[in-house]
Design an enzyme around this catalytic site. Structure first.
Site, short mmCIF file in Angstrom:
data_model
loop_
_atom_site.label_atom_id
_atom_site.label_comp_id
_atom_site.label_asym_id
_atom_site.label_seq_id
_atom_site.Cartn_x
_atom_site.Cartn_y
_atom_site.Cartn_z
N ARG A 85 -28.82 -7.16 -43.47
CA ARG A 85 -27.69 -6.38 -42.96
C ARG A 85 -28.20 -5.47 -41.86
NH1 ARG A 85 -24.95 -8.06 -45.14
NH2 ARG A 85 -23.82 -7.19 -46.91
N LYS A 90 0.34 -3.75 4.77
CA LYS A 90 -0.64 -4.41 3.90
C LYS A 90 0.00 -5.51 3.05
CE LYS A 90 -4.41 -3.46 3.12
NZ LYS A 90 -4.91 -2.35 2.29
N ASN A 106 -1.79 -7.19 0.15
CA ASN A 106 -2.99 -7.31 -0.68
C ASN A 106 -2.87 -8.45 -1.69
OD1 ASN A 106 -4.16 -4.92 0.46
ND2 ASN A 106 -2.81 -3.69 -0.83
N SER A 118 0.85 -1.18 0.00
CA SER A 118 0.00 0.00 0.00
C SER A 118 0.88 1.23 0.00
CB SER A 118 -0.90 0.00 1.24
OG SER A 118 -1.48 1.28 1.45
#
Length: 419
Positions: free
Chosen positions: A292, A259, A261, A253
């Site tokens: 089309r 952290k 993560n 972080s």
């Protein structure tokens, strides 16, 4: 694989293949083929895709100006370029070429993720943990059984993508899908073109029957859902409070040094979150009118290429995540014991019911009060302390967890053998 230059190259590859096919049916010469192929190679090197995009605005698609450029630069009769084709033939076939190549990459990433899930399932076949339902602890299971669920879903998703990619057809029908410009060779011409490009032969031109698009989009949605399921479990299990798994290279972080993560799983979820909306767009654009479509066709190009990019990215990130996932058996064991045996209330209730008619009420009241079941007199008096301890051993109530892991692994091995 899906860049602007890849698009340009694919469009030119289709045009060259059309001229090669025309030669087979006496509508072009070998010199024409050589000239068109040489001009296409020069254009692929020299033409800025952004320039082609600007030129495409007038006609609504890039094939119209590209055909003009190719005719101008090829030392061949104009009739040897874009033989019997319409713009949609070239653009759809180019999209199928790109989808086949990039779809193969998606498939490879899904299989890599499945292989990693299989290794986890095999290694942790008998590693006990708690199963969770509706966000709450439920019954004992094993990490292997959880990983086997990921594995089965990933194998299913890979199978769907493989079927969709292998059936991607060439598009060739001419101005209104009747092959009038190459009559009486029309169906054979289309089949030869398919063979030259390595695409499936179409039953009929599919200008406004968009099954190849919706089939691939749906398959990518199914596969990416399986990716997202595993990634979601990992994000939750990696939470500090659970601490049951950790990625090999967790992210940090900018503000919080502590952290860890689960970045690969998070990134996989981020990509997967965008997929359902794109699948919905592809399905909603399937209502092409008459011979089309005005708008629905145009809505597919970026939608499908974005779908493939996101699906491949999500699968790749999950394969990275699972390939280096660290499982913490101590945390699994700790969390398994958080309820003091309440997760085995089902088993205790069944045993207690043999001795008293109020078994369910006794066990329910104890669980609601947070009282460990081996400390409830009404239970221990009927069953005995040793029997209660035996009933509260989570490793003795795993059901067929190990058998289910074995089945998933056997199926995976069989799938790999037939791939």
């Amino acid at each position: 694989m899906l860049s602007d230059h890849a698009w340009l190259t694919a469009l030119l590859d289709v045009e060259v293949a059309i001229t090669r096919t025309a030669e087979r049916y006496g509508r072009a010469t070998s010199d024409d083929v050589a000239a068109v192929a040489a001009a296409a190679a020069r254009i692929a090197r020299e033409l800025d895709p952004a320039e082609l995009g600007g030129l495409a605005a007038a006609g609504g698609n890039p094939v119209i100006p590209l055909v003009k450029i190719l005719r101008d630069r090829a030392d061949a009769p104009a009739t040897a370029v874009h033989v019997g084709a319409t713009s949609q033939d070239v653009l759809d076939s180019a999209l199928m070429l790109l989808s086949r190549k990039a779809g193969g990459y998606v498939l490879g990433q899904l299989r890599a993720a499945a292989d990693a899930a299989a290794r986890l399932a095999r290694t942790h076949r008998d590693t006990p943990m708690v199963a969770r339902t509706l966000g709450q602890q439920a019954l004992p299971t094993t990490f292997g059984a959880l990983a086997a669920g990921w594995l089965a879903a990933l194998d299913d998703g890979a199978a769907e993508v493989e079927r969709a990619v292998n059936t991607l057809p060439v598009q060739y029908g001419g101005a209104a899908g009747t092959l009038a410009a190459v009559h009486p060779d029309g169906p054979a011409f289309a089949d030869t073109l398919a063979d030259l490009l390595g695409l499936a032969r179409p039953l009929v031109p599919w200008h406004t029957a968009r099954t190849p698009i919706t089939r691939l989009a749906s398959a990518l949605g199914i596969a990416t859902g399986s990716v997202s399921k595993a990634a979601t479990d990992i994000v939750l299990m990696a939470a500090t409070e659970l601490g049951e798994v950790a990625e090999d290279a967790p992210g940090g972080s900018s503000a919080m040094p502590h952290k860890r993560n689960p970045v690969a799983a998070i990134t996989a979820r981020a990509a997967a979150r965008r997929v359902p909306g794109l699948v919905a767009t592809a399905l909603a654009a399937a209502d092409h009118e008459f011979a089309r479509a005005a708008g629905a066709w145009h809505a597919e190009w970026e939608t499908l290429t974005d779908l493939i990019r996101l699906s491949g990215g999500a699968a790749h990130q999950l394969s990275v995540c699972l390939g280096g996932l660290h499982v913490n058996p101590d945390a699994l064991s700790r969390n398994l014991g958080l309820t003091g045996g309440a997760i085995l209330a089902e088993k205790v209730t069944a045993a207690l019911a043999e001795h008293t008619g109020g078994a369910r009420d006794i066990v329910t009241a104890a669980a609601a009060a947070g009282t460990p079941l081996d400390r409830v007199p009404a239970i221990t008096e009927h069953l005995g302390a040793d029997r209660v301890r035996e009933l509260l051993d989570p490793t003795c109530y795993l059901g067929h967890a190990g058998d289910l892991v074995d089945r998933a692994l056997a199926h995976h091995d069989l799938t790999k053998g037939s791939a």
